[in-house]
Design an enzyme around this catalytic site. Sequence first.
Site, PDB file in Angstrom:
ATOM      1  N   TYR A 138       0.822  -1.103  -0.061  1.00  0.00           N
ATOM      2  CA  TYR A 138      -0.054   0.057  -0.073  1.00  0.00           C
ATOM      3  C   TYR A 138       0.687   1.295  -0.072  1.00  0.00           C
ATOM      4  CZ  TYR A 138      -4.668  -2.261   0.387  1.00  0.00           C
ATOM      5  OH  TYR A 138      -5.774  -2.769   0.020  1.00  0.00           O
ATOM      6  N   LYS A 197       3.439 -15.858   3.321  1.00  0.00           N
ATOM      7  CA  LYS A 197       3.796 -16.571   2.178  1.00  0.00           C
ATOM      8  C   LYS A 197       5.424 -16.650   2.198  1.00  0.00           C
ATOM      9  CE  LYS A 197       2.617 -18.439  -1.848  1.00  0.00           C
ATOM     10  NZ  LYS A 197       1.815 -19.766  -1.908  1.00  0.00           N
ATOM     11  N   ASP A 231      -2.445 -18.606   0.896  1.00  0.00           N
ATOM     12  CA  ASP A 231      -3.435 -19.613   0.044  1.00  0.00           C
ATOM     13  C   ASP A 231      -4.085 -20.495   1.037  1.00  0.00           C
ATOM     14  OD1 ASP A 231      -0.842 -20.488   0.339  1.00  0.00           O
ATOM     15  OD2 ASP A 231      -0.781 -21.042  -1.654  1.00  0.00           O
ATOM     16  N   ASP A 255      -6.172  -7.328   3.571  1.00  0.00           N
ATOM     17  CA  ASP A 255      -7.451  -6.681   2.632  1.00  0.00           C
ATOM     18  C   ASP A 255      -8.075  -8.071   1.832  1.00  0.00           C
ATOM     19  OD1 ASP A 255      -8.892  -4.728   0.949  1.00  0.00           O
ATOM     20  OD2 ASP A 255      -7.673  -5.493  -0.653  1.00  0.00           O
ATOM     21  N   ASP A 259     -12.338  -9.937   2.695  1.00  0.00           N
ATOM     22  CA  ASP A 259     -13.471  -9.987   2.134  1.00  0.00           C
ATOM     23  C   ASP A 259     -14.022 -11.340   2.047  1.00  0.00           C
ATOM     24  OD1 ASP A 259     -13.417  -7.209   1.364  1.00  0.00           O
ATOM     25  OD2 ASP A 259     -13.789  -7.437  -0.844  1.00  0.00           O
TER      26      ASP A 259
HETATM   27  C1  IPM Z   1     -10.664  -1.758   2.475  1.00  0.00           C
HETATM   28  C2  IPM Z   1     -10.857  -1.251   0.907  1.00  0.00           C
HETATM   29  C3  IPM Z   1      -9.656  -0.297   0.834  1.00  0.00           C
HETATM   30  C4  IPM Z   1      -8.470  -1.099   1.011  1.00  0.00           C
HETATM   31  C5  IPM Z   1      -9.726   0.309  -0.252  1.00  0.00           C
HETATM   32  C6  IPM Z   1     -11.203   0.791  -0.614  1.00  0.00           C
HETATM   33  C7  IPM Z   1      -8.536   1.299  -0.736  1.00  0.00           C
HETATM   34  O1  IPM Z   1     -10.818  -2.323   0.140  1.00  0.00           O
HETATM   35  O2  IPM Z   1     -10.777  -1.014   3.439  1.00  0.00           O
HETATM   36  O3  IPM Z   1     -10.597  -2.912   2.692  1.00  0.00           O
HETATM   37  O4  IPM Z   1      -7.698  -1.584  -0.017  1.00  0.00           O
HETATM   38  O5  IPM Z   1      -7.795  -0.980   2.261  1.00  0.00           O
HETATM   39 MN    MN Z   2     -10.817  -4.161   0.953  1.00  0.00          MN
END
Ligand code: IPM
Ligand code: MN
Length: 360
Positions: A138, A197, A231, A255, A259
């Site tokens: 990042y 990893k 993974d 990140d 999700d």
């Molecule tokens: C999150 C989002 C952000 C990230 C984006 C919107 C920059 O995906 O908060 O997970 O990658 O951290």
């Molecule tokens: Mn995210």
Amino acid sequence: MGKTYKIAVIPGDGTGPEVVNEGRKSLKAAATKFGFKLEMTNFDFGGERYLRTGEILPDSAADDLRKFDAIYLGAIGHPGVKPGILEKGILLRLRFELDQYINLRPVRLFPGVDTPLKNKGPEQINYCVVRENTGGIYTGTGGVSMKGTPHEVAVQSEVYNRHQVERCLRYAFEYARKYGKKAQGKADVNTLALVGKTNVLTYVFDLWERVFHEVGAKDYPDIKREYYHVDATCMYMVKSPEWFDVLVTSNMFGDIITDLGAETQGGMGIAAGGNINPEGVSMFEPIGGSAPKYTGQNIINPLAAICAGAMLLETLGELAAAKAIENAVREITATKITSLSAGKMGYSTSQVGDMVAERV
Ligand code: IPM
Ligand code: MN
């Protein structure tokens, strides 16, 4: 008379203002019930403001926000603005400038909530990801040359220093000690697993792994240490989420896996997170984004924002108030809401907000 906390509120874009509005109801109810005050100040950062003024974020923003006890964020992202501008210019910039070096993302299935994982319930899906939040790819060094030619070169590096790694790991160990499965009365030991990893990223995750074991052996011998490749972690998050207690990982891996984690806990309607500076001001958000297509229809699910509010109170030290909100949400998911998806809850956004606040 209880304490007064100063909260900066950034409703932001899309459905952000709607869900923050519902979150405020529960926060206020909790404050009244548990005898403290919340003084809320609005900031209009987001896409609308950018389109109106041409300014993404005032340079004074971080300094202004530092004066608050916590920040409550709705969502950033506007269909009229090219992707990346607001995300980088507001969300990431605030995380960096406020040095919110932890992104705390609980993965918890609430009762009555559907998960895509077969034969798994709230007992199995109950862990937390500690994502490093201000380093790695990042912020990595990089650049591009010969752009637009067949020889274009693009570089973006995973950069970590020992200081960043160590402070993140220490936070994760402390978190595991305080909130791990032993602390919850659900296991004989609290466990922290490093997700990396090491078989490919042999410099960066070698650093993470050495510091993990060094710090763990010296200062956290009571916490069991495990290691998983990222993974394989994805496999186990689907197949055997009950193996996990607290996970700690780099910014990019965190990140991605959160999700997946959010989806297993019922999706973006319920997933909340905290951008935490343990020594400074932290920012709490539903992790779902601005959902432009649902904006203004009173159908978006506010539970993620409400849960983010509970995390905010927990970080302020108002543990009973945080628990009260969490329990109210549990009751709603168990007995009221038919689905967590926007438009399918069986109730409107504001009805859900009211139901939770009443129960608090
Ligand atoms: C999150 C989002 C952000 C990230 C984006 C919107 C920059 O995906 O908060 O997970 O990658 O951290
Ligand atoms: Mn995210």
